[in-house]
Design an enzyme around this catalytic site. Structure first.
Site, PDB file in Angstrom:
ATOM      1  CG  ASP A  54      -1.604   1.171   1.272  1.00  0.00           C
ATOM      2  OD1 ASP A  54      -2.036   2.009   0.368  1.00  0.00           O
ATOM      3  OD2 ASP A  54      -2.457   1.283   2.353  1.00  0.00           O
ATOM      4  CD  GLU A 133      35.020  11.923   3.012  1.00  0.00           C
ATOM      5  OE1 GLU A 133      35.023  12.935   3.700  1.00  0.00           O
ATOM      6  OE2 GLU A 133      35.854  11.866   2.196  1.00  0.00           O
ATOM      7  CD  GLU A 197      34.462  11.192   7.989  1.00  0.00           C
ATOM      8  OE1 GLU A 197      34.184  12.386   8.284  1.00  0.00           O
ATOM      9  OE2 GLU A 197      35.179  10.888   7.121  1.00  0.00           O
ATOM     10  CG  HIS A 246      32.691  16.155   3.241  1.00  0.00           C
ATOM     11  ND1 HIS A 246      33.768  16.432   3.815  1.00  0.00           N
ATOM     12  CD2 HIS A 246      31.893  17.133   3.923  1.00  0.00           C
ATOM     13  CE1 HIS A 246      33.779  17.168   4.775  1.00  0.00           C
ATOM     14  NE2 HIS A 246      32.692  17.706   4.876  1.00  0.00           N
TER      15      HIS A 246
END
Length: 446
Positions: A54, A133, A197, A246
């Site tokens: 749906d 990144e 990161e 990035h």
């Protein structure tokens, strides 16, 4: 490696897969799924593109009177998640969304990116590669399991234990990603406390966007197992850096060579690279609503916190919007530094690709690079060299989006209309809200 239906059927049996997640992404970039038992009957429906759902309850999809949609799985996205229990494993497939008549659904962000790639191929290029990144924060959970804004470390850029007390969490995330087939290149603590990161290797843009979505799911799941909450919100805390994503981008030609590289060109960049860069800079102000799509995104895009707010480019200088990393040859690329991880990756990269192609088709010249620290330049100095600012609010960004025909075409009418409508509601809600800052500054003064 191409995955066949026979491969999937075999792995379901050999690895005791009992449930399948059929995953897709809505216009806001949220990963959704329909989970079904891995029975023979359901597997046959899935592998023959007969699985319905749906679509009327999904943000920006369809109205209630036209709700039936189909999920077409991309078999090459097959993964078996490392978590499960005594009832068996859970596997997943990323899907494209189709209409009942067998045509691609115009509101499917992944399908929209495929449309941009078709245009790219028609212009003579073979692939558009992306190395993302994404940054994120880890916060503690309270006794009820709800997220707080309390970080679990006091680490800074590249710090390690005991200052970075989340290194074990990151290691487990990396191990899970590796098991799922990611080529992780680096993992480290970021500048702000509680910020992290993990970078994975570039690949073709469709696979890279799929990877971003799976990456977010893995990060959030493993963080929970460690008693933490992972958020990709652009600016969760005042006074520290926000999170970016990035985007390292490159085009490859039909011969498999990097079209941005020319050993004889200025900075060893080709004319194609400069025209692509020209297109990115020419449309940057207008596509910011897509690359930075929330009210909160613009709390990150302010001077002083490493987020680029000025439309310019450079080589080594990290203060402009775009920089050119030092690698050359196959590694030649443009790094767009303004994108944040709340962006829908499929929409953002479709827009960036089309803006770059517009620069190539129109042979736009990139302005001169700016190697000085733009943050230290005065307003008059920036104006003298033609540097302008990105939009300062989501409201201004959406207004600019509505005036750019290239960006609108990159989204398609359905996505563009629904995106703008959703963001107008978001801004209106924010504009009417009375914040604690206003209470603190105005209640006693007036």
């Amino acid at each position: 490696m191409t995955i066949t239906p026979a491969d999937i059927l075999r792995e379901v049996k050999e690895k005791n897969v009992t449930f399948l997640r059929l995953m897709f992404t809505d216009i806001l970039g949220t990963l959704k799924n329909v989970e079904v038992p891995a029975t023979e009957e359901q597997l046959e429906k899935i592998l023959n593109n007969k699985m319905m759902f749906d679509g009327s309850s999904i943000e920006g999809f369809v109205r209630i009177n036209e709700s039936d949609m189909y999920l077409y799985p991309d078999l090459d996205t097959w993964i078996i998640f490392p978590w499960g229990d005594e009832n068996g494993k859970v596997a997943g497939l990323i899907c494209d969304v189709y209409n009942p008549d067998g045509t691609p659904f115009a509101g499917d962000p992944r399908g929209n990116l495929k449309r941009a790639l078709t245009h790219m191929e028609a212009t003579g290029f073979k692939s558009f590669n992306l190395g993302p990144e994404p940054e994120f924060f880890l916060f503690k959970l309270d006794e009820k399991g709800n997220p707080t804004l309390e970080v679990n470390d006091q680490g800074g850029y590249f710090d390690l234990a005991p200052i970075d007390s989340a290194d074990n969490t990151r290691r487990e995330i990396v191990n899970v990603l590796t098991d799922l087939g990611f080529e992780v290149e680096a993992s480290h603590h970021e500048v702000a406390v509680g910020q992290h990161e993990i970078d994975f290797k570039y690949t073709n843009v469709l696979e890279a966007c799929d990877n971003i979505q799976i990456f977010k799911l893995v990060v959030k799941t493993i963080a929970r197992e460690h008693g933490l909450y992972a958020t990709f919100m652009a600016k969760p805390k005042f006074g520290i850096n926000g999170s970016g994503m990035h985007c390292n981008m490159s085009l490859f030609n039909q011969e498999g060579n990097n079209a941005f590289y020319d050993p004889k060109g200025d900075l060893e960049l080709s004319e194609t690279a400069y025209h692509f860069l020209g297109g990115i800079l020419d449309h940057a102000y207008n596509f910011t609503a897509i690359t930075n799509p929330t009210v909160n995104s613009y709390k990150r895009l302010v001077p002083g916190y490493e987020a680029p707010v000025y439309i310019a480019w450079a080589g080594r200088n990290r203060s402009p919007l775009v920089r050119i990393p030092a690698s050359r040859g196959k590694g030649t690329r443009l790094e767009l530094r303004a994108v944040d991880p709340t962006a829908n990756p499929y929409l953002a990269l479709a827009v960036l690709l089309e803006c770059g192609l517009d620069g190539i088709e129109r042979k736009l010249d990139a302005p001169a690079p700016v190697e000085n620290n733009i943050y230290m330049m005065s307003g008059d100095e920036r104006k003298a060299v033609g540097i302008t600012d990105l939009p300062s609010t989501l409201h201004n960004a959406v207004k600019a989006l509505r005036e750019d025909e290239v960006v609108k075409a990159a989204l398609g009418e359905h996505i563009y209309t629904n995106f703008v409508a959703t963001k107008k509601v978001e801004w209106a809600s924010y504009a009417q809200f009375v914040s604690q800052w206003e209470i603190d500054n105005y209640l006693y003064l007036y």
